[in-house]
Write a protein that holds these residues in place. Sequence first.
Motif, PDB file in Angstrom:
ATOM      1  N   GLU A   1       0.828  -1.206   0.000  1.00  0.00           N
ATOM      2  CA  GLU A   1       0.000   0.000   0.000  1.00  0.00           C
ATOM      3  C   GLU A   1       0.863   1.257   0.000  1.00  0.00           C
ATOM      4  OE1 GLU A   1      -2.754  -0.157   3.228  1.00  0.00           O
ATOM      5  OE2 GLU A   1      -3.778  -1.915   2.418  1.00  0.00           O
ATOM      6  N   LEU A   2       1.918   1.251   0.804  1.00  0.00           N
ATOM      7  CA  LEU A   2       2.781   2.436   0.884  1.00  0.00           C
ATOM      8  C   LEU A   2       3.585   2.651  -0.389  1.00  0.00           C
ATOM      9  CD1 LEU A   2       4.049   2.120   4.554  1.00  0.00           C
ATOM     10  CD2 LEU A   2       2.347   3.716   3.652  1.00  0.00           C
ATOM     11  N   MET A   3       3.836   1.600  -1.141  1.00  0.00           N
ATOM     12  CA  MET A   3       4.592   1.709  -2.382  1.00  0.00           C
ATOM     13  C   MET A   3       3.696   2.050  -3.572  1.00  0.00           C
ATOM     14  SD  MET A   3       7.698   1.453  -1.637  1.00  0.00           S
ATOM     15  CE  MET A   3       8.425   1.276  -3.253  1.00  0.00           C
TER      16      MET A   3
ATOM     17  N   HIS B   1       1.323   7.351  -3.351  1.00  0.00           N
ATOM     18  CA  HIS B   1       2.003   7.728  -2.111  1.00  0.00           C
ATOM     19  C   HIS B   1       3.455   8.145  -2.343  1.00  0.00           C
ATOM     20  CE1 HIS B   1      -1.324   6.324   0.296  1.00  0.00           C
ATOM     21  NE2 HIS B   1      -1.290   5.156  -0.307  1.00  0.00           N
ATOM     22  N   LEU B   2       3.888   8.136  -3.583  1.00  0.00           N
ATOM     23  CA  LEU B   2       5.289   8.408  -3.888  1.00  0.00           C
ATOM     24  C   LEU B   2       5.428   9.591  -4.824  1.00  0.00           C
ATOM     25  CD1 LEU B   2       6.413   4.754  -4.639  1.00  0.00           C
ATOM     26  CD2 LEU B   2       6.719   6.002  -2.508  1.00  0.00           C
ATOM     27  N   ARG B   3       6.543  10.246  -4.714  1.00  0.00           N
ATOM     28  CA  ARG B   3       6.917  11.263  -5.699  1.00  0.00           C
ATOM     29  C   ARG B   3       8.173  10.747  -6.373  1.00  0.00           C
ATOM     30  NH1 ARG B   3       8.966  17.424  -4.719  1.00  0.00           N
ATOM     31  NH2 ARG B   3      10.332  17.413  -6.534  1.00  0.00           N
ATOM     32  N   VAL B   4       8.117  10.630  -7.675  1.00  0.00           N
ATOM     33  CA  VAL B   4       9.250  10.116  -8.433  1.00  0.00           C
ATOM     34  C   VAL B   4       9.834  11.247  -9.261  1.00  0.00           C
ATOM     35  CG1 VAL B   4      10.029   8.428 -10.135  1.00  0.00           C
ATOM     36  CG2 VAL B   4       8.206   7.820  -8.523  1.00  0.00           C
ATOM     37  N   ASP B   5      11.147  11.457  -9.121  1.00  0.00           N
ATOM     38  CA  ASP B   5      11.849  12.474  -9.906  1.00  0.00           C
ATOM     39  C   ASP B   5      12.838  11.782 -10.831  1.00  0.00           C
ATOM     40  OD1 ASP B   5      10.549  14.417  -8.400  1.00  0.00           O
ATOM     41  OD2 ASP B   5      12.197  14.623  -6.989  1.00  0.00           O
ATOM     42  N   VAL B   6      13.027  12.346 -12.004  1.00  0.00           N
ATOM     43  CA  VAL B   6      14.037  11.851 -12.940  1.00  0.00           C
ATOM     44  C   VAL B   6      14.959  13.002 -13.294  1.00  0.00           C
ATOM     45  CG1 VAL B   6      12.619  10.004 -13.912  1.00  0.00           C
ATOM     46  CG2 VAL B   6      12.562  12.262 -14.945  1.00  0.00           C
ATOM     47  N   LYS B   7      16.185  12.657 -13.637  1.00  0.00           N
ATOM     48  CA  LYS B   7      17.148  13.673 -14.034  1.00  0.00           C
ATOM     49  C   LYS B   7      16.957  13.962 -15.519  1.00  0.00           C
ATOM     50  CE  LYS B   7      21.242  14.332 -11.617  1.00  0.00           C
ATOM     51  NZ  LYS B   7      22.554  13.929 -11.176  1.00  0.00           N
TER      52      LYS B   7
ATOM     53  N   PRO C   1       9.952  16.136 -11.432  1.00  0.00           N
ATOM     54  CA  PRO C   1       8.961  15.126 -11.052  1.00  0.00           C
ATOM     55  C   PRO C   1       8.238  14.572 -12.275  1.00  0.00           C
ATOM     56  CG  PRO C   1       8.197  17.312 -10.456  1.00  0.00           C
ATOM     57  CD  PRO C   1       9.584  17.472 -10.991  1.00  0.00           C
ATOM     58  N   ILE C   2       7.858  13.292 -12.175  1.00  0.00           N
ATOM     59  CA  ILE C   2       7.042  12.685 -13.230  1.00  0.00           C
ATOM     60  C   ILE C   2       5.737  12.203 -12.602  1.00  0.00           C
ATOM     61  CG2 ILE C   2       9.013  12.027 -14.662  1.00  0.00           C
ATOM     62  CD1 ILE C   2       8.673   9.165 -13.674  1.00  0.00           C
ATOM     63  N   THR C   3       4.725  12.049 -13.411  1.00  0.00           N
ATOM     64  CA  THR C   3       3.416  11.614 -12.918  1.00  0.00           C
ATOM     65  C   THR C   3       3.435  10.099 -12.678  1.00  0.00           C
ATOM     66  OG1 THR C   3       2.556  11.216 -15.119  1.00  0.00           O
ATOM     67  CG2 THR C   3       2.275  13.443 -14.228  1.00  0.00           C
ATOM     68  N   PRO C   4       2.539   9.599 -11.837  1.00  0.00           N
ATOM     69  CA  PRO C   4       2.473   8.160 -11.599  1.00  0.00           C
ATOM     70  C   PRO C   4       2.265   7.337 -12.859  1.00  0.00           C
ATOM     71  CG  PRO C   4       1.171   9.311  -9.946  1.00  0.00           C
ATOM     72  CD  PRO C   4       1.632  10.334 -10.962  1.00  0.00           C
ATOM     73  N   GLU C   5       1.577   7.908 -13.859  1.00  0.00           N
ATOM     74  CA  GLU C   5       1.349   7.190 -15.116  1.00  0.00           C
ATOM     75  C   GLU C   5       2.652   6.997 -15.891  1.00  0.00           C
ATOM     76  OE1 GLU C   5      -0.534  10.098 -14.394  1.00  0.00           O
ATOM     77  OE2 GLU C   5      -2.017   8.826 -13.426  1.00  0.00           O
ATOM     78  N   GLU C   6       3.612   7.865 -15.673  1.00  0.00           N
ATOM     79  CA  GLU C   6       4.885   7.782 -16.392  1.00  0.00           C
ATOM     80  C   GLU C   6       5.856   6.795 -15.750  1.00  0.00           C
ATOM     81  OE1 GLU C   6       6.064  11.974 -18.170  1.00  0.00           O
ATOM     82  OE2 GLU C   6       5.353  12.185 -16.091  1.00  0.00           O
TER      83      GLU C   6
END
Length: 100
Positions: A73-75, A79-85, A93-98
């Motif tokens: 559930e936490l993953m 619940h997450l913010r994902v960043d890419v360089k 930041p990228i969206t959860p769909e990406e």
Amino acid sequence: GKGGQHQNATQSGVRITHLASGAVGECREERYQHVNKVRAFVRMGESPKFRAWVRVRAAQLHTGKSVDQVVDELMDPKHLRVDVKNEAGQWTPITPEEVV
């Protein structure tokens, strides 16, 4: 100093291990075993391993879910913010769909 030469001549050192978490607390600074036992217990309780175990266990008891269920559930991407360089070397930041 505390314990002095006497600490090498007696069996006053204590190591406490919390079996469920693997957390360990040790103390052999004092000459009295009961003082070392209290300090070792406090150190074990303050260790990152024990504190992490307590958080997970509290979540299990509160929700009735297994550790795997709580982690899943936490993953969840919501619940997450994902960043890419990016090409410029900056984090974006990228969206959860990406997220692949």
